[in-house]
Scaffold this motif. Structure first.
Motif, short mmCIF file in Angstrom:
data_model
loop_
_atom_site.label_atom_id
_atom_site.label_comp_id
_atom_site.label_asym_id
_atom_site.label_seq_id
_atom_site.Cartn_x
_atom_site.Cartn_y
_atom_site.Cartn_z
N ASN A 106 64.96 45.52 31.92
CA ASN A 106 66.53 45.64 31.46
C ASN A 106 66.59 47.16 31.06
N ARG A 107 65.51 47.74 30.25
CA ARG A 107 65.69 49.10 29.87
C ARG A 107 65.98 50.09 31.13
N LEU A 108 65.12 49.89 32.08
CA LEU A 108 65.15 50.50 33.25
C LEU A 108 66.39 50.32 33.96
N LEU A 109 67.13 49.32 34.06
CA LEU A 109 68.43 49.19 34.51
C LEU A 109 69.58 49.23 33.82
N GLY A 110 69.43 49.56 32.40
CA GLY A 110 70.35 50.00 31.60
C GLY A 110 71.30 48.70 30.85
N THR A 111 70.50 47.53 30.99
CA THR A 111 71.33 46.36 30.30
C THR A 111 71.02 46.16 29.01
N GLU A 112 69.66 46.72 28.55
CA GLU A 112 69.58 46.81 26.99
C GLU A 112 69.04 48.20 26.60
N GLY A 113 69.59 48.36 25.46
CA GLY A 113 69.08 49.76 25.00
C GLY A 113 70.22 50.84 25.80
N ASP A 114 69.69 52.09 25.49
CA ASP A 114 70.56 53.21 26.13
C ASP A 114 69.69 54.59 26.42
N LEU A 115 68.51 54.26 27.32
CA LEU A 115 67.80 55.26 27.65
C LEU A 115 68.54 56.80 28.20
N GLY A 116 69.56 56.20 28.99
CA GLY A 116 70.18 57.17 29.82
C GLY A 116 70.85 58.22 28.76
N ALA A 117 71.24 57.80 27.55
CA ALA A 117 71.83 58.92 26.48
C ALA A 117 70.94 60.07 26.32
N MET A 118 69.65 59.57 26.20
CA MET A 118 68.48 60.56 25.83
C MET A 118 68.47 61.39 26.91
N LEU A 119 68.77 61.26 28.08
CA LEU A 119 68.64 62.22 29.42
C LEU A 119 70.15 62.92 29.60
N GLY A 120 71.03 62.63 28.51
CA GLY A 120 72.42 63.20 28.94
C GLY A 120 73.11 62.39 30.14
N LEU A 121 72.66 61.33 30.19
CA LEU A 121 73.37 60.54 31.59
C LEU A 121 73.78 59.00 31.11
N ASP A 122 74.53 58.48 31.97
CA ASP A 122 74.93 56.91 31.74
C ASP A 122 73.70 56.02 31.83
N LYS A 123 74.29 54.81 31.46
CA LYS A 123 73.08 53.62 31.47
C LYS A 123 72.71 53.36 32.95
N ASP A 124 73.36 53.62 34.01
CA ASP A 124 73.14 52.94 35.23
C ASP A 124 72.57 54.24 35.76
N TRP A 125 71.84 55.08 35.34
CA TRP A 125 71.28 56.17 36.28
C TRP A 125 70.21 55.94 36.89
N ALA A 126 69.26 55.17 36.56
CA ALA A 126 68.12 54.68 37.11
C ALA A 126 68.44 53.70 38.13
N LYS A 127 69.37 52.95 37.81
CA LYS A 127 70.07 51.90 38.99
C LYS A 127 70.41 52.61 40.20
N ARG A 128 71.26 53.52 40.01
CA ARG A 128 71.73 54.35 41.13
C ARG A 128 70.58 55.08 41.84
N ALA A 129 69.47 55.73 41.10
CA ALA A 129 68.62 56.15 41.76
C ALA A 129 67.75 55.22 42.75
#
Length: 338
Positions: free
Chosen positions: A272-295
């Motif tokens: 869930n954290r990886l794919l952005g459905t829990e937490g917001d790790l993307g914000a730490m990188l300056g990206l949105d929640k779906d960054w890893a999902k897109r990658a």
């Protein structure tokens, strides 16, 4: 040979000292595309297909970063580089990321002022000879002519190996892998040496691959890793964690097939954290929640990328070996997404 490599290092170090930028993310977004340095062509790793579209294991890293940052895995300008030109291209800002079978070494990391973002292929230097030469070991190559790409760790490893074994060789300097193949097949050198993965990749394209053999010796450690410039930690973090997202996805069972299903939410907090459905790790990188999902969505997880481009079912036919997940006895390992 060593002197020219050293002088080249000084030149690149000078460029970095004078021109490192700390705003690569903003530049890439403003440009609308990622400038990614690749090889001039190694089958399975990076080369244009019949339509001129770049494909390969290293190419997939470029596309994943572009998808994470720009939302489009095709928003990439691929810049072919040689062993000599790759570091100047990165240091000068011509490219934003170098994903080009480049070995992580102390001097490149520290003296040349680059940031290696993580190993995407554990390799080692090998030797290829014509079968008709009748050689079974690299230690039997005394007096051989050797095609060697200049400006590389391969060049230095070769000198060390022959010196340590009390044998001599005559170098045949070349600039690119394509030139090495042409010279080797034409008989301009007895031996071609480079990373074992590249030897296997190039031999697969020979008219008669069975006429050439890879000798058993692996004479070096070649941790191949994408890299960026020092001085821009935000950009390095984005590139590093994009690669980690592909690796973690394989370990967690996230694939191109089930990506959409799992991105709706699962019982596994790390997925869930990886794919952005829990937490917001993307914000730490300056990206949105779906960054890893897109990658991950560009070409699948690390294992899918490996098998499609260089795996056992391809003409290149590389086994996972050290490049298996740590859970399968390999060295591929992503830090936790938390």
């Amino acid at each position: 040979m060593k002197k020219s490599v050293f002088l080249g290092a000084l030149t690149v170090a000078g460029i970095v000292a004078g021109g490192a930028s700390a705003a690569t993310l903003d530049e890439v977004k403003a440009r609308g595309k990622l400038n990614c340095g690749v090889t001039t062509g190694v089958p399975g790793f990076a080369e244009p297909d019949a339509q001129g579209v770049w494909q390969g294991f290293d190419v997939a890293v470029c596309r994943a970063v572009a998808a994470a940052v720009l939302g489009d895995g095709n928003a990439v300008e691929f810049v072919p580089t040689t062993g000599k030109t790759r570091f100047t291209a990165l240091a000068s800002g011509e490219i934003d990321l170098l994903a080009r079978n480049t070995t992580w070494t102390l001097s490149r990391d520290v003296d040349l002022k680059f940031e290696f973002i993580g190993v995407n292929y554990y390799d080692g230097q090998g030797f290829m000879v014509p079968k008709e030469l009748g050689v079974a070991s690299a230690k039997d190559l005394d007096g051989a002519t050797v095609c060697i790409q200049t400006g590389t760790t391969t060049e230095l490893n070769l000198a060390d190996f022959f010196r340590a074994n009390g044998i001599t060789y005559e170098p045949v300097p070349i600039e690119t892998g394509a030139e090495a193949v042409q010279q080797f097949i034409a008989g301009a050198c007895d031996v071609y040496t480079t990373d074992a993965s590249a030897l296997a990749a190039q031999r697969a394209n020979f008219e008669d691959p069975s006429a050439y053999v890879l000798l058993p010796e692996i004479i070096s450690k070649e941790p191949l890793a994408p890299l960026v410039r020092h001085g821009d930690n935000e950009w390095a973090d984005i590139a590093r964690w994009t690669l980690n997202s592909l690796i973690a996805a394989e370990e967690l069972g996230v694939t191109s097939v089930n990506l959409e299903e799992l991105s709706a939410g699962t019982e596994n907090p790390e997925i869930n954290r990886l794919l952005g459905t829990e937490g917001d790790l993307g914000a730490m990188l300056g990206l949105d929640k779906d960054w890893a999902k897109r990658a991950i969505g560009v070409a699948g997880n690390y294992g899918e990328i490996f098998e499609k481009n260089i795996g056992a079912s391809t003409p290149i036919g590389l086994a996972r070996g050290l490049n298996a997940q740590w859970t399968d006895g390999g060295l591929i390992y992503a830090p936790p997404f938390r």
